[in-house]
Design a protein around this motif. Structure first.
Motif, PDB file in Angstrom:
ATOM      1  N   ILE A  31       0.866  -0.884   0.019  1.00 34.72           N
ATOM      2  CA  ILE A  31      -0.047  -0.317  -0.265  1.00 34.72           C
ATOM      3  C   ILE A  31       1.018   1.581   0.204  1.00 34.72           C
ATOM      4  O   ILE A  31       0.601   2.233  -0.622  1.00 34.72           O
ATOM      5  N   LEU A  32       1.818   1.228   0.932  1.00 36.14           N
ATOM      6  CA  LEU A  32       2.826   1.944   0.872  1.00 36.14           C
ATOM      7  C   LEU A  32       3.709   2.809   0.646  1.00 36.14           C
ATOM      8  O   LEU A  32       4.326   3.886   0.023  1.00 36.14           O
ATOM      9  N   ALA A  33       4.739   1.468  -0.241  1.00 40.06           N
ATOM     10  CA  ALA A  33       5.891   1.763  -0.847  1.00 40.06           C
ATOM     11  C   ALA A  33       5.901   2.071  -2.508  1.00 40.06           C
ATOM     12  O   ALA A  33       6.733   3.261  -2.704  1.00 40.06           O
ATOM     13  N   PRO A  34       4.557   2.026  -2.937  1.00 41.28           N
ATOM     14  CA  PRO A  34       4.343   3.050  -4.413  1.00 41.28           C
ATOM     15  C   PRO A  34       4.799   4.533  -4.556  1.00 41.28           C
ATOM     16  O   PRO A  34       5.662   4.979  -5.692  1.00 41.28           O
ATOM     17  N   ASP A  35       4.071   5.169  -3.838  1.00 32.46           N
ATOM     18  CA  ASP A  35       4.422   6.157  -3.601  1.00 32.46           C
ATOM     19  C   ASP A  35       5.272   6.699  -3.814  1.00 32.46           C
ATOM     20  O   ASP A  35       6.774   7.981  -3.972  1.00 32.46           O
ATOM     21  N   LEU A  36       6.150   6.315  -2.659  1.00 29.54           N
ATOM     22  CA  LEU A  36       8.096   6.213  -2.345  1.00 29.54           C
ATOM     23  C   LEU A  36       9.283   6.048  -3.317  1.00 29.54           C
ATOM     24  O   LEU A  36       9.559   6.643  -3.616  1.00 29.54           O
ATOM     25  N   ARG A  37       8.812   4.826  -4.261  1.00 29.86           N
ATOM     26  CA  ARG A  37       9.415   4.534  -5.129  1.00 29.86           C
ATOM     27  C   ARG A  37       8.890   4.961  -6.170  1.00 29.86           C
ATOM     28  O   ARG A  37      10.254   5.958  -6.797  1.00 29.86           O
ATOM     29  N   ARG A  38       7.525   6.011  -6.944  1.00 29.74           N
ATOM     30  CA  ARG A  38       8.240   7.442  -7.829  1.00 29.74           C
ATOM     31  C   ARG A  38       8.354   8.524  -7.225  1.00 29.74           C
ATOM     32  O   ARG A  38       9.415   9.474  -7.876  1.00 29.74           O
ATOM     33  N   ARG A  39       8.492   8.990  -6.022  1.00 29.66           N
ATOM     34  CA  ARG A  39       9.285  10.241  -5.549  1.00 29.66           C
ATOM     35  C   ARG A  39      10.619   9.925  -5.367  1.00 29.66           C
ATOM     36  O   ARG A  39      12.035  11.113  -6.058  1.00 29.66           O
ATOM     37  N   TYR A  40      11.646   8.672  -5.128  1.00 27.18           N
ATOM     38  CA  TYR A  40      12.853   8.115  -5.476  1.00 27.18           C
ATOM     39  C   TYR A  40      13.347   8.884  -6.654  1.00 27.18           C
ATOM     40  O   TYR A  40      13.784   9.599  -6.975  1.00 27.18           O
TER      41      TYR A  40
END
Length: 321
Positions: free
Chosen positions: A18-27
């Motif tokens: 749930i949480l990781a995809p947004d972090l991946r895009r921001r990275y």
């Protein structure tokens, strides 16, 4: 692995999804912007004059990198706070409360400490990756301009990942069969590579090597983003557990003096074959809620990459809560 551990790890996987995809895009966005800001001509002059450390300090200092990485840092903060919201659901009914207080000063402090550690690690890795690329280039007799042009391509990878790309490039030039063991290679090129270094082959052309290396590099950067997002999310979820109890204590729902925390390694004291030895030694270490574990960490693995250890919170009477 116990039934409780399996359930916990399953929950981690679901919440990470749930949480990781947004972090991946921001990275990926942050490091893409950083690559665009690298000026090869400026770095070429610094390499020629032997002033690369000064340039790194000026162009890749904490302040400069902090500005570029700020959106990523904010996303890490949001991820930790969201993890706290999810962790509220794990509390026993008698400790349940309404909305997770994201403005609680202690919650903010703990959240920023977590994101700050991650960002500082990124800053150090960026600088070291650049140093390694320059050093290896000079040792191999590569010209400053060529080295400088390649620096952009290293951004977004940790030093060992950037080295893996350079090793892959060397294998392509030498026809080293070891390259076929590289999981991230584009297997569509395998046939071409085998033919190039077969009995009648003449090796790969410079253009082919460039294209194959570029494909490997893209996959490495994507892999780095995926790994970092998963690792940071895992840490955020464990931090979120602590933030939830901090918030509950601030509301007077529970007295921290009545709480204890126990370090639990996946697989128990014997582990599952993937544990850090020093973390297995900590299995069962029990401290007060506001006391660090024996290794100085407040959250299991907070300064260790991709740690799966967790804390069990229980009362002074020994009952789980």
């Amino acid at each position: 692995m116990t039934k409780a551990e399996k359930a916990f790890l399953s929950q981690l996987r679901r919440r990470t999804a749930i949480l990781a995809p947004d972090l991946r895009r921001r990275y990926l966005s942050a490091f893409r912007l950083l690559r665009e800001q690298i000026r090869p001509s400026v770095f070429a002059r610094a390499i020629e004059t032997g002033s690369i450390e000064q340039l790194i300090s000026e162009q890749l200092g904490d302040a400069q990198l902090g500005e570029v990485l700020r959106p990523l840092e904010m996303q890490i903060d949001r991820t930790a706070l969201r993890a706290g919201e999810l962790a509220v659901k794990d509390l026993p009914a008698k400790f349940q409360f309404g909305v997770f207080d994201q403005l609680n000063p202690q919650v903010i402090t703990a959240t920023r400490a977590m994101s700050g550690r991650a960002i500082m690690r990124f800053k150090n890795e960026i600088r070291q990756t650049v140093r390694d690329a320059v050093t290896e280039g000079l040792e191999q007799g590569v010209g400053p301009r060529t080295i400088a042009r390649g620096l952009r391509e290293t951004i977004g990878m940790a030093p060992n990942q950037a080295q893996a790309v350079r090793n892959f490039n060397r294998m392509l030039r030498e026809g080293d069969d070891e390259l076929f063991t590289r999981v991230l290679r584009d297997r569509r090129f395998d046939r071409t590579i085998r033919k190039a270094f077969g009995p009648d082959g003449k090796g790969l052309t410079g253009k082919q090597i460039e294209n194959m290396t570029a494909a490997y590099r893209r996959r490495m950067i994507a892999h780095a983003a995926e790994t970092e997002a998963r690792t940071i999310t895992l840490q955020a979820l464990k931090t979120g557990q602590r933030l939830t109890w901090i918030d509950a204590a601030e509301r007077g729902i529970v007295n921290p003096a009545d709480l204890r925390r126990e370090w639990l390694a996946v697989g128990g004291p014997g582990g599952d074959g993937r544990n850090r030895p020093e973390h297995l030694e900590l299995h069962g270490d029990t401290v007060g809620f506001n006391e660090p574990f024996r290794n100085g960490q407040m959250v299991p693995g907070e300064t260790d990459y991709n740690c799966r250890c967790r804390a069990r919170v229980f009362t002074v009477t020994g009952s789980d809560i």
